[in-house]
Design an enzyme around this catalytic site. Structure first.
Site, PDB file in Angstrom:
ATOM      1  CG  ASP A  77      -1.768   1.169   1.324  1.00 13.66           C
ATOM      2  OD1 ASP A  77      -2.332   1.610   0.344  1.00 13.66           O
ATOM      3  OD2 ASP A  77      -1.860   1.735   2.465  1.00 13.66           O
TER       4      ASP A  77
ATOM      5  CG  ASP B  14      -1.577   7.720   0.635  1.00 12.67           C
ATOM      6  OD1 ASP B  14      -1.240   8.898   0.732  1.00 12.67           O
ATOM      7  OD2 ASP B  14      -2.196   7.124  -0.347  1.00 12.67           O
TER       8      ASP B  14
ATOM      9  CG  ASP C  87      -1.946   2.096   6.501  1.00 16.94           C
ATOM     10  OD1 ASP C  87      -2.363   3.046   7.387  1.00 16.94           O
ATOM     11  OD2 ASP C  87      -2.022   1.835   5.501  1.00 16.94           O
TER      12      ASP C  87
END
Length: 215
Positions: free
Chosen positions: A7, A9, A165
């Site tokens: 991922d 961001d 995250d």
């Protein structure tokens, strides 16, 4: 060697300060009120349209504004997407280590592909990622597994790992049937224990060793 997709961001970059500044500009231009950083972080995770939708809902504004403000958000953020954004510590060195070990690296993010590439270019990270799937690359976004599966399809074959995250990332990995490594310093909204994951980490310096036990 593994096919490792990340991922963006909250996983590779701390982009919340730039997203915060852009969203506040857009909302105040439209006659709304600015948000604090923590509130904007709580909106991150589903791409720009969902970010704007959450902002409108938070201020009780009509959804009729959604298309206009989403377009404006993309414009404002695209013009200044790497002003306040920072890499998480140790990331470039870890990517060098992974590439030198022969791992294939890719990106799967809900950020639109153009600003994702712009940010990677700004930090000289594009060279690590021959495959970049953005939130508008396909007709669907995460947690639909199709973007993640497209990233793997474009990488050399090998054991598959997804690194993220958030709740969205964990669900995407679950749907795709791949091991999920959770970076705990990003933008998740739930306790670590609530997200299914093979392993977790808070420092990229230890990621190569963690990967060896998780692949």
């Amino acid at each position: 060697m593994a096919a490792i997709v990340f991922d963006l961001d909250g996983t590779l970059i701390d982009s919340a300060p730039d997203i915060h500044a852009a969203l506040n500009q857009v909302m105040t231009e439209a006659g709304g009120s600015p948000f604090d950083l923590a509130t904007v972080i709580s909106f991150i995770g589903g791409g720009v349209p969902l970010l704007v939708e959450r902002a409108l809902q938070a201020q009780g504004r009509p959804m009729a504004e959604h298309a206009t403000l989403t377009a404006r958000m993309l414009q404002v953020y695209g013009a200044a997407s790497a002003v306040r954004t920072r890499l998480y510590p140790g990331l470039p060195e870890t990517l060098e280590t992974l590439r030198a070990a022969g791992h294939a690296l890719g990106i799967c993010t809900n950020k639109p592909e153009a600003p994702a590439r712009d940010i990677l270019d700004a930090f000289d990270l594009t060279r690590f990622f021959p495959v970049i799937i953005g939130g508008d690359t396909l007709a669907v976004k995460k947690p639909d597994p199709a973007p993640l599966e497209a990233a793997y399809a474009a990488l050399p074959a090998g054991p598959r790992i997804y690194v993220g995250d958030s709740e969205t990332d964990a669900e995407t990995a679950r749907r795709a049937g791949v091991p999920f490594l959770l970076f705990t310093e990003g933008y998740r909204k739930s306790p670590v224990e609530a997200l299914p994951h093979r392993a977790r980490f808070d420092d990229y310096a230890g990621f190569p060793a963690l990967l060896a036990g998780a692949a």
